[in-house]
Motif scaffolding. Structure first.
Motif, short mmCIF file in Angstrom:
data_model
loop_
_atom_site.label_atom_id
_atom_site.label_comp_id
_atom_site.label_asym_id
_atom_site.label_seq_id
_atom_site.Cartn_x
_atom_site.Cartn_y
_atom_site.Cartn_z
N ALA A 174 0.83 -1.21 0.00
CA ALA A 174 0.00 0.00 0.00
C ALA A 174 0.86 1.25 0.00
O ALA A 174 0.50 2.29 -0.57
CB ALA A 174 -0.91 -0.01 1.22
N THR A 175 2.04 1.17 0.65
CA THR A 175 2.93 2.33 0.76
C THR A 175 3.74 2.53 -0.51
O THR A 175 3.82 3.64 -1.04
CB THR A 175 3.90 2.14 1.94
N ARG A 176 4.28 1.46 -1.05
CA ARG A 176 5.17 1.55 -2.21
C ARG A 176 4.41 1.35 -3.52
O ARG A 176 4.90 1.69 -4.59
CB ARG A 176 6.27 0.49 -2.07
N GLY A 177 3.20 0.81 -3.42
CA GLY A 177 2.48 0.43 -4.62
C GLY A 177 2.67 -1.05 -4.90
O GLY A 177 3.60 -1.68 -4.40
N GLU A 178 1.76 -1.60 -5.70
CA GLU A 178 1.90 -3.01 -6.06
C GLU A 178 3.21 -3.22 -6.80
O GLU A 178 3.63 -2.39 -7.60
CB GLU A 178 0.73 -3.45 -6.94
N PRO A 179 3.90 -4.31 -6.54
CA PRO A 179 5.16 -4.57 -7.25
C PRO A 179 4.94 -4.72 -8.75
O PRO A 179 3.92 -5.28 -9.18
CB PRO A 179 5.66 -5.87 -6.61
N GLN A 180 5.88 -4.19 -9.53
CA GLN A 180 5.75 -4.33 -10.99
C GLN A 180 5.93 -5.78 -11.42
O GLN A 180 5.38 -6.20 -12.42
CB GLN A 180 6.81 -3.46 -11.69
N ILE A 181 6.71 -6.52 -10.67
CA ILE A 181 6.99 -7.91 -11.03
C ILE A 181 6.73 -8.80 -9.82
O ILE A 181 7.20 -8.52 -8.73
CB ILE A 181 8.45 -8.11 -11.48
N GLU A 182 5.95 -9.85 -10.03
CA GLU A 182 5.75 -10.89 -9.01
C GLU A 182 5.93 -12.21 -9.73
O GLU A 182 5.17 -12.56 -10.63
CB GLU A 182 4.36 -10.79 -8.39
N ARG A 183 6.98 -12.94 -9.35
CA ARG A 183 7.31 -14.16 -10.07
C ARG A 183 8.02 -15.14 -9.16
O ARG A 183 8.33 -14.82 -8.00
CB ARG A 183 8.20 -13.84 -11.27
N THR A 203 7.14 -2.70 -24.15
CA THR A 203 6.13 -3.65 -24.61
C THR A 203 6.00 -4.77 -23.61
O THR A 203 6.95 -5.07 -22.88
CB THR A 203 6.56 -4.23 -25.97
N PRO A 204 4.86 -5.41 -23.55
CA PRO A 204 4.68 -6.51 -22.58
C PRO A 204 5.70 -7.61 -22.81
O PRO A 204 6.11 -7.89 -23.93
CB PRO A 204 3.25 -6.99 -22.87
N ALA A 205 6.13 -8.22 -21.73
CA ALA A 205 7.13 -9.29 -21.80
C ALA A 205 6.46 -10.60 -22.16
O ALA A 205 5.30 -10.84 -21.86
CB ALA A 205 7.84 -9.42 -20.46
N ALA A 206 7.22 -11.44 -22.80
CA ALA A 206 6.72 -12.78 -23.10
C ALA A 206 6.63 -13.59 -21.83
O ALA A 206 7.40 -13.38 -20.90
CB ALA A 206 7.66 -13.46 -24.10
N PRO A 207 5.70 -14.55 -21.75
CA PRO A 207 5.58 -15.36 -20.53
C PRO A 207 6.88 -16.06 -20.21
O PRO A 207 7.57 -16.54 -21.09
CB PRO A 207 4.47 -16.36 -20.89
N ALA A 208 7.21 -16.10 -18.92
CA ALA A 208 8.45 -16.74 -18.48
C ALA A 208 8.23 -18.23 -18.30
O ALA A 208 7.13 -18.74 -18.37
CB ALA A 208 8.93 -16.12 -17.17
N SER A 209 9.32 -18.92 -17.98
CA SER A 209 9.24 -20.36 -17.76
C SER A 209 8.60 -20.65 -16.43
O SER A 209 8.31 -19.77 -15.64
CB SER A 209 10.65 -20.96 -17.81
N THR A 210 8.43 -21.94 -16.16
CA THR A 210 7.85 -22.33 -14.88
C THR A 210 8.72 -21.90 -13.72
O THR A 210 8.24 -21.43 -12.69
CB THR A 210 7.65 -23.86 -14.84
N THR A 211 10.03 -22.04 -13.89
CA THR A 211 10.94 -21.66 -12.81
C THR A 211 11.03 -20.16 -12.65
O THR A 211 11.09 -19.65 -11.55
CB THR A 211 12.33 -22.24 -13.08
N GLN A 212 11.00 -19.45 -13.78
CA GLN A 212 11.11 -18.00 -13.74
C GLN A 212 9.92 -17.42 -14.48
O GLN A 212 10.00 -16.99 -15.61
CB GLN A 212 12.41 -17.52 -14.39
N ARG A 213 8.79 -17.43 -13.83
CA ARG A 213 7.58 -17.01 -14.52
C ARG A 213 7.04 -15.73 -13.93
O ARG A 213 7.29 -15.41 -12.79
CB ARG A 213 6.50 -18.11 -14.43
N GLN A 214 6.27 -15.03 -14.79
CA GLN A 214 5.61 -13.82 -14.35
C GLN A 214 4.35 -14.25 -13.59
O GLN A 214 3.49 -14.93 -14.11
CB GLN A 214 5.22 -12.98 -15.57
#
Length: 670
Positions: A174-183, A203-214
């Motif tokens: 709430a203080t910093r804002g929602e994180p731009q990346i959660e993975r 531009t939007p990023a392509a979907p990441a892998s299972t280990t490193q996913r958005q």
């Protein structure tokens, strides 16, 4: 002609003696700086978290169990500071006079927004020790450190209450804002906020892998806020770290000022959080946390490192509020990297270029392998200790047990403002010279030797330092008359030097050569007088000012092998044949050294109450009215410190430095 404008004051001998004194100071100072370099680096880590509240350490059987955060860090962690994390451990600090509210713990927690309050938002879920650590960097599983603290610093905190931690994470968002990346990265949830200056449209990023996913923004909050260990993914596949794409920044309302005012806090940096099993890791860059996770998955934990275990099992660790540990080679490399990135003019301003000389740091890394420090409370104040561990044992350097060690303290006055005593300066100088491997230091030493030879006709080592094989003490004490009092009527200060020698005859010969050189160089304006003081023969260097004889330097032998030199005959009178009350029987001094180890190499001691009173009497009358509120606040704070003392000692395995700040107790309510 008056003494102040005399030919003696401007003569080659006087100038050579002044240059020699300055050179001695800076040469010895550089040597001490070298000895203390790693301690300074260690202390620089401590400063970042030194005021955070803390907690007790658990102990099982007779072995002190390592803190939980050291099971998360890899065994090649270059350095860290551990801070106790519950109020109970810090409550004893209230026994002493309190610091001002702005300086009392907790201060701003590293990496987190200023709006996060430690007491309300962090302390309720925090457990055990908190760690501020340097982590190994990408591609360096063998171990090294990045170039900046932002790129390698990590804050690690154990979590004892998950529900309250979730509340903290909610407030952070709430203080910093929602994180731009959660993975996820190798099964660990990662949250990332980019620094405002780095936020660019993309531009939007392509979907990441299972280990490193958005991670989708719609993921349930309870899953993101804390993942229990049983739900952490176990996928261990290692893939290239993706470029992090963030949305464009949101424009501020038109009513907000476009330019920040001086009162506004600095713009927040990047922030990354890794939700590890049972702990949270916070850094300024997400890649730092990925490096930590990589190293953690491929190496044993720091808790199993024998060098760290040596630090953790020290006798005072359990009662310590702060404990630091570092690998000397890694810290030296880190310090050198920072120095190379710092403008040379900045280093020169603080006299640091020679301190960060690469050959000097390399020599340190060969001599020492690790360094640690700790801080705990004594009944009378705060005790700190630093240990510098040798790579291989050095039994020849160990402090020897000497009968009647520090005996010169019985000849110093109890009212001494500052004293520094040790023994065998001859040997200490030889070791210091051997340690000066860089060209800059060698040239300075050669210049120093030459200045002494030109000014006095004496060889520095053969004629002077070779005689200083016993105890010695340099001290400042209250005295009227003499050289310093001549320059200012309120400068009631005497400076003394005591030396023990095993060859009094040779010392007498050297002193006579100095007498002759001084008399010749002054062109008759200074005389060398033999006088008696309290029945004892003394030698006094004297000049005349407005027809009055002024003793500017005086000396005598107080026993068969102890020489005393002071800034004039009048200050010498307070020391001959012995002071009325000696320093070693003074309660303030006894308190200052009571907790120190023996044997040791001597003491550095400052009587803060007496020293401050001296300066107040000298300076306060000339302080402008506008500055007096600041001066009064300084007086209030400084007045809480009764004394500061330090000693060093050496075993075959390590060099050790102990310091004690004796503090005034807090007033108890009636």
């Amino acid at each position: 002609m008056g003494l102040r404008q005399s030919a003696w004051a401007q003569s080659p001998l006087a100038q050579a003696m002044l240059r020699a004194a300055v050179s001695v100071f800076f040469t010895v100072n550089e040597w001490l700086e070298e000895k203390a370099l790693l301690r300074y680096v260690s202390v620089s880590f401590l400063v970042a978290v030194a005021m955070m509240p803390g907690c007790a350490i658990a102990r099982a059987a007779s072995v002190l169990q390592p803190p939980a955060v050291t099971t998360v860090l890899p065994d090649n962690t270059p350095g860290l500071v551990l801070v106790k994390a519950t109020p109970a451990a810090w409550a004893e600090v209230d026994r002493f006079n309190p610091l001002p509210a702005a300086l009392r713990p907790p201060l701003t927690v590293p990496f987190l927004p200023a709006a996060i309050d430690f007491t309300q938002d962090i302390q309720p879920w925090l457990g055990d020790e908190v760690a501020l650590a340097l982590v190994p960097t990408a591609g360096s599983i063998a171990g090294s450190v990045l170039q900046t603290l932002d790129a390698s610093g990590v804050l690690l905190a154990p979590i004892k209450d998950r529900d309250r931690f979730n509340s903290f994470l909610t407030k952070l968002k709430a203080t910093r804002g929602e994180p731009q990346i959660e993975r996820e990265y190798k099964g660990v949830i990662m949250l990332q906020w980019s620094a405002p200056t780095e936020e660019k449209p993309s531009t939007p990023a392509a979907p990441a892998s299972t280990t490193q996913r958005q991670v989708p923004r719609s993921l349930p909050r309870q899953t993101l806020s804390f993942l229990p260990q049983s739900t952490v993914l176990q996928n261990k596949a290692v893939k290239p770290k993706p470029e992090l794409i963030v949305p464009p920044p949101i424009a501020p309302p038109e009513s907000e000022p476009s330019d920040p005012t001086p009162l506004e806090p600095p713009a927040p940096k990047g922030l990354a959080i890794a939700l590890l099993p049972g702990a949270i890791a916070v850094a300024a860059q997400v890649h730092t946390l990925e490096d930590l996770i990589d190293a953690r998955s491929e190496r044993p934990p720091l808790a199993q490192n024998p060098l760290f275990q040596r630090t953790w099992q020290q006798p005072q660790t359990e009662r310590s509020l702060l404990v630091s540990y570092g690998e000397v080679a890694a810290i030296a490399k880190f310090a050198l990297t920072i120095a190379k990135a710092t403008p040379e003019a900045t280093l020169s301003l603080f006299g640091l270029p020679s301190l960060f000389d690469e050959s000097r740091l390399t020599a340190l890394t060969k001599l020492y392998n690790t360094v640690d420090s700790r801080m705990w409370l004594e009944p009378d104040g705060i005790h700190s200790q630093a240990n510098f561990y040798y790579t291989t044992p050095q039994p020849d350097l160990a402090t020897r047990v000497v009968p009647d060690a520090n005996q010169l303290l019985s000849r110093l006055p109890a009212a001494t403002y500052l004293s520094a005593n040790s023994r065998n300066f001859k040997q200490q100088w030889q070791r210091a010279i051997a340690a000066q491997t860089d060209v800059t230091s060698q040239l300075a030493i050669a210049s120093f030797r030459n200045a002494v030879r030109i000014g006095t006709g004496l060889d520095l080592e053969k004629d002077i330092f070779s005689l200083m094989d016993g105890e010695y003490a340099l001290f400042f004490f209250p005295a009227t008359g003499g050289l310093l009092n001549y320059f200012h009527p309120k400068l009631n200060l005497g400076v003394g030097l005591m030396l023990q020698t095993s060859d009094r005859a040779a010392a007498e010969a050297v002193l006579k050569k100095l007498d002759q050189a001084a008399k010749k160089d002054s062109k008759g304006e200074m005389t060398i007088a033999s006088r008696r003081l309290k029945g004892q023969p003394i030698i006094s260097w004297e000049g005349k000012e407005k027809g009055k004889v002024l003793s500017i330097l005086a000396r005598t032998w107080v026993d068969n092998n102890t020489l005393v030199i002071t800034t004039g005959a009048e200050p010498l009178a307070a020391l001959t044949p012995k002071p009325y009350l000696p320093l070693h029987r003074n309660y303030t001094f006894q308190t200052a050294i009571a907790s120190f180890p023996t044997p040791n190499e001597g003491y550095l001691y400052v009587n803060m109450g007496a020293t401050l009173a001296f300066f107040y009497n000298l300076i306060l009358p000339s302080v402008p009215s506008a500055e007096k509120p600041f001066v009064q606040e300084f007086q209030r704070l400084a007045g809480t410190i009764r004394s500061v003392s330090t000693t060093n000692s050496t075993t075959a395995d390590a060099q050790r430095v102990d310091s004690l700040w004796v503090l005034a107790p807090a007033k108890q309510p009636k």
